[in-house]
Design a protein around this motif. Structure first.
Motif, PDB file in Angstrom:
ATOM      1  N   ILE A   1      61.172  15.941 129.213  1.00 13.87           N
ATOM      2  CA  ILE A   1      62.594  15.819 128.780  1.00 13.87           C
ATOM      3  C   ILE A   1      62.731  15.512 127.357  1.00 13.87           C
ATOM      4  CG2 ILE A   1      64.780  14.350 128.933  1.00 13.87           C
ATOM      5  CD1 ILE A   1      64.049  14.025 131.928  1.00 13.87           C
ATOM      6  N   ALA A   2      61.763  14.462 126.816  1.00 12.69           N
ATOM      7  CA  ALA A   2      61.597  14.246 125.557  1.00 12.69           C
ATOM      8  C   ALA A   2      61.261  15.322 124.600  1.00 12.69           C
ATOM      9  CB  ALA A   2      60.944  13.091 125.406  1.00 12.69           C
ATOM     10  N   ASP A   3      60.312  16.181 125.089  1.00 13.69           N
ATOM     11  CA  ASP A   3      59.737  17.244 124.377  1.00 13.69           C
ATOM     12  C   ASP A   3      61.095  18.346 124.364  1.00 13.69           C
ATOM     13  OD1 ASP A   3      57.495  16.363 123.737  1.00 13.69           O
ATOM     14  OD2 ASP A   3      56.380  17.260 125.238  1.00 13.69           O
ATOM     15  N   LEU A   4      61.853  18.592 125.526  1.00 13.85           N
ATOM     16  CA  LEU A   4      62.946  19.572 125.422  1.00 13.85           C
ATOM     17  C   LEU A   4      63.930  19.315 124.555  1.00 13.85           C
ATOM     18  CD1 LEU A   4      64.028  22.072 127.051  1.00 13.85           C
ATOM     19  CD2 LEU A   4      65.108  20.382 128.700  1.00 13.85           C
ATOM     20  N   VAL A   5      64.339  17.978 124.713  1.00 13.18           N
ATOM     21  CA  VAL A   5      65.420  17.581 123.566  1.00 13.18           C
ATOM     22  C   VAL A   5      65.043  17.546 122.017  1.00 13.18           C
ATOM     23  CG1 VAL A   5      66.816  15.721 122.679  1.00 13.18           C
ATOM     24  CG2 VAL A   5      66.486  15.928 124.975  1.00 13.18           C
ATOM     25  N   LEU A   6      63.832  17.487 121.772  1.00 15.55           N
ATOM     26  CA  LEU A   6      63.252  17.719 120.516  1.00 15.55           C
ATOM     27  C   LEU A   6      63.376  19.168 119.929  1.00 15.55           C
ATOM     28  CD1 LEU A   6      60.211  15.982 119.033  1.00 15.55           C
ATOM     29  CD2 LEU A   6      60.620  18.217 118.567  1.00 15.55           C
ATOM     30  N   MET A   7      62.921  19.953 120.977  1.00 14.59           N
ATOM     31  CA  MET A   7      62.939  21.379 120.808  1.00 14.59           C
ATOM     32  C   MET A   7      64.151  22.173 120.636  1.00 14.59           C
ATOM     33  SD  MET A   7      59.470  22.535 120.920  1.00 14.59           S
ATOM     34  CE  MET A   7      59.425  21.075 119.816  1.00 14.59           C
ATOM     35  N   THR A   8      65.266  21.497 121.298  1.00  9.59           N
ATOM     36  CA  THR A   8      66.752  21.892 120.980  1.00  9.59           C
ATOM     37  C   THR A   8      67.112  21.401 119.859  1.00  9.59           C
ATOM     38  OG1 THR A   8      67.610  20.093 122.335  1.00  9.59           O
ATOM     39  CG2 THR A   8      67.045  21.798 123.679  1.00  9.59           C
ATOM     40  N   CYS A   9      66.678  20.621 118.799  1.00 10.39           N
ATOM     41  CA  CYS A   9      67.087  20.255 117.813  1.00 10.39           C
ATOM     42  C   CYS A   9      66.493  20.882 116.688  1.00 10.39           C
ATOM     43  CB  CYS A   9      66.801  18.880 117.557  1.00 10.39           C
ATOM     44  SG  CYS A   9      67.887  17.727 118.573  1.00 10.39           S
ATOM     45  N   LEU A  10      65.443  21.449 116.771  1.00 12.02           N
ATOM     46  CA  LEU A  10      64.659  22.513 115.801  1.00 12.02           C
ATOM     47  C   LEU A  10      65.309  23.636 115.355  1.00 12.02           C
ATOM     48  CD1 LEU A  10      60.731  22.170 116.764  1.00 12.02           C
ATOM     49  CD2 LEU A  10      61.965  20.750 115.277  1.00 12.02           C
ATOM     50  N   PRO A  11      66.093  24.239 116.102  1.00 12.44           N
ATOM     51  CA  PRO A  11      66.956  25.317 115.424  1.00 12.44           C
ATOM     52  C   PRO A  11      67.693  25.101 114.339  1.00 12.44           C
ATOM     53  CG  PRO A  11      66.974  25.639 117.796  1.00 12.44           C
ATOM     54  CD  PRO A  11      66.352  24.273 117.691  1.00 12.44           C
TER      55      PRO A  11
ATOM     56  N   THR B   1      68.335  14.536 113.203  1.00 10.47           N
ATOM     57  CA  THR B   1      67.051  13.958 112.722  1.00 10.47           C
ATOM     58  C   THR B   1      66.946  12.769 113.814  1.00 10.47           C
ATOM     59  OG1 THR B   1      68.516  13.017 111.034  1.00 10.47           O
ATOM     60  CG2 THR B   1      67.271  14.884 110.533  1.00 10.47           C
ATOM     61  N   PHE B   2      67.837  12.262 114.332  1.00  6.74           N
ATOM     62  CA  PHE B   2      67.808  10.815 114.884  1.00  6.74           C
ATOM     63  C   PHE B   2      67.201  11.462 116.245  1.00  6.74           C
ATOM     64  CE2 PHE B   2      69.602   8.135 118.475  1.00  6.74           C
ATOM     65  CZ  PHE B   2      69.383   7.011 118.233  1.00  6.74           C
ATOM     66  N   SER B   3      67.785  12.489 116.927  1.00  5.08           N
ATOM     67  CA  SER B   3      67.212  13.136 118.101  1.00  5.08           C
ATOM     68  C   SER B   3      65.548  13.435 117.768  1.00  5.08           C
ATOM     69  CB  SER B   3      68.140  14.211 118.684  1.00  5.08           C
ATOM     70  OG  SER B   3      69.442  13.896 118.818  1.00  5.08           O
ATOM     71  N   ILE B   4      65.157  13.880 116.858  1.00  6.20           N
ATOM     72  CA  ILE B   4      64.013  14.342 116.782  1.00  6.20           C
ATOM     73  C   ILE B   4      63.105  13.179 116.478  1.00  6.20           C
ATOM     74  CG2 ILE B   4      62.282  15.353 114.975  1.00  6.20           C
ATOM     75  CD1 ILE B   4      64.552  17.538 114.352  1.00  6.20           C
ATOM     76  N   LYS B   5      63.370  12.113 115.916  1.00  8.82           N
ATOM     77  CA  LYS B   5      62.888  10.756 115.681  1.00  8.82           C
ATOM     78  C   LYS B   5      62.555  10.222 117.044  1.00  8.82           C
ATOM     79  CE  LYS B   5      61.583   9.682 111.449  1.00  8.82           C
ATOM     80  NZ  LYS B   5      60.286   9.284 110.937  1.00  8.82           N
ATOM     81  N   VAL B   6      63.541   9.946 117.738  1.00  7.41           N
ATOM     82  CA  VAL B   6      63.581   9.296 119.012  1.00  7.41           C
ATOM     83  C   VAL B   6      62.640  10.077 120.008  1.00  7.41           C
ATOM     84  CG1 VAL B   6      65.148   8.642 121.010  1.00  7.41           C
ATOM     85  CG2 VAL B   6      66.018   8.145 118.638  1.00  7.41           C
ATOM     86  N   ASN B   7      62.896  11.369 120.113  1.00  5.93           N
ATOM     87  CA  ASN B   7      62.214  11.970 121.226  1.00  5.93           C
ATOM     88  C   ASN B   7      60.751  12.299 120.983  1.00  5.93           C
ATOM     89  OD1 ASN B   7      64.046  13.117 123.738  1.00  5.93           O
ATOM     90  ND2 ASN B   7      65.361  13.268 121.472  1.00  5.93           N
TER      91      ASN B   7
ATOM     92  N   LEU C   1      65.118   4.548 120.994  1.00  7.35           N
ATOM     93  CA  LEU C   1      66.323   4.484 120.237  1.00  7.35           C
ATOM     94  C   LEU C   1      66.126   3.571 119.229  1.00  7.35           C
ATOM     95  CD1 LEU C   1      68.553   4.827 123.322  1.00  7.35           C
ATOM     96  CD2 LEU C   1      68.325   6.597 121.680  1.00  7.35           C
ATOM     97  N   LEU C   2      65.544   2.294 119.505  1.00  6.22           N
ATOM     98  CA  LEU C   2      65.369   1.155 118.657  1.00  6.22           C
ATOM     99  C   LEU C   2      64.534   1.774 117.482  1.00  6.22           C
ATOM    100  CD1 LEU C   2      65.934  -1.748 117.976  1.00  6.22           C
ATOM    101  CD2 LEU C   2      63.910  -2.356 118.828  1.00  6.22           C
ATOM    102  N   LEU C   3      63.526   2.370 117.611  1.00  7.86           N
ATOM    103  CA  LEU C   3      62.749   2.781 116.473  1.00  7.86           C
ATOM    104  C   LEU C   3      63.432   3.946 115.589  1.00  7.86           C
ATOM    105  CD1 LEU C   3      59.007   3.200 118.061  1.00  7.86           C
ATOM    106  CD2 LEU C   3      60.016   1.591 116.344  1.00  7.86           C
TER     107      LEU C   3
END
Length: 338
Positions: free
Chosen positions: A83-93, A116-122, A168-170
């Motif tokens: 799930i984390a990898d999937l969300v990260l990948m959806t932000c890269l476009p 960028t927040f989503s990329i960092k968190v995931n 989320l905290l980081l």
């Protein structure tokens, strides 16, 4: 890899990557010209990684979710990592467009923060799910009797919730300090981390290095060492009676190795970048090398999100079994309908 022309302020390339102004270039170091492949080859590579990552991780989640058997503890962790990898990948476009436009942010400011927040968190969550996976294998092989309660699905789900919260905290510094600012002399709007001062910047960088790299990698390394040692001490009879644990452990070790290969070089460069900011490292040549390696390693690290599902298919015997059973069930279901 070179930097951008002298008409562009120092650190422009690093701004695009880490989001920090004054990240790896000192004021006394001249800027070099940027390689054209930054805007041609790099967007194609990021888009390819993004598409493959979305397809592969969606497939992994489909197998875990639709299979009739409940997920094991290790599979709960692996599915959350997917799930984390999937969300990260959806932000890269979004980063594909940003890179193709020569690091000129074309989207609204909230998207700069959100993406960028989503990329960092995931990215952080992926690392800590690997920590949970390594701890689970450690308990299963090194302390199989004394810590059985800790390896229940309920505990695993609770641990996943805690990891998401910690991720989320980081990511809070990114949420607070990300901004879009237009620079007239370069005719570009940068999506960058607008820290109030260098001390705050260094403090957050040190915090992220400690909690995002040193601590998780130390735990993973310790558990991996103990796991390998335990496997070496197993007798033939023990191996035969623990085939399920051995199969799961083989996959975990492959995933951990892939993580180390993909992410450790980037984090080492981030440590070097922080040392440059603290002026513990100096020299224009050193700064240029760090900037170049950072640019290469960050996108190499993202490939880890594509590599994990591939390892599940080719190394994970239990995952292969689930895929066969799932497709067989769907196939039989289709014949019944006909």
């Amino acid at each position: 890899m070179a930097l951008l022309p002298t008409s562009i302020p120092a650190n422009f390339t690093t701004v695009a990557l880490s989001g920090d102004l004054n990240s790896t270039h000192g004021p006394d170091c001249p800027d070099a010209e940027s390689a054209e492949w930054h805007y041609t080859v790099l967007p194609v590579y990021i888009l390819l990684v993004s598409v493959l990552g979305m397809v592969f991780n969606a497939f992994v989640l489909m197998v875990f979710c639709f299979h009739k058997k409940a997920c094991t503890v290790a599979e709960i962790y692996l599915s959350n990592m997917a799930i984390a990898d999937l969300v990260l990948m959806t932000c890269l476009p979004f980063w594909v467009v940003y890179t193709a436009k020569k690091f000129n942010w074309p989207f609204p400011t909230p998207l700069c923060t959100l993406v960028t927040f989503s990329i960092k968190v995931n990215a952080y969550c992926s690392i800590y799910f690997l920590v949970l996976i390594s701890i689970d294998r450690f308990l299963a092989l090194v302390h199989p009797l004394s810590h059985g309660r800790m390896r229940r699905p309920k505990c695993a789900k609770l641990a996943c919730v805690l990891v998401w919260g910690f991720g989320l905290l980081l990511g809070v510094p990114t949420l607070v300090y990300r901004d879009v600012k237009y620079f007239p002399h370069i005719n570009s709007s940068l999506c960058y981390l607008n820290y109030p001062n260098t001390h705050v910047q260094l403090a957050f960088h040190v915090m992220q290095i400690i909690f995002g790299f040193i601590i998780p990698v130390s735990i993973i390394s310790y558990c991996t060492f103990k796991i390998i040692k335990a496997l070496q001490n197993w007798s033939i009879d023990a191996l035969n009676t623990r085939q399920t644990e051995q199969k799961a452990t083989t996959l975990v070790l492959a995933v951990l190795l892939a993580f180390m290969i993909c992410w450790v070089p980037f984090h080492l460069m981030k440590i070097s970048s922080t040392l440059l900011q603290a002026k513990l490292l100096e020299g224009c040549d050193v700064r240029a090398i760090v900037n170049t390696c950072t640019h290469v390693f960050i996108y190499f690290a993202f490939f880890n999100s594509v590599l994990n599902p591939i390892l599940y298919v080719f190394v994970g015997k239990n995952f292969q079994k689930k895929v066969r059973e799932l497709f067989k069930r769907w196939s039989c279901g289709g014949k019944t309908v006909i």
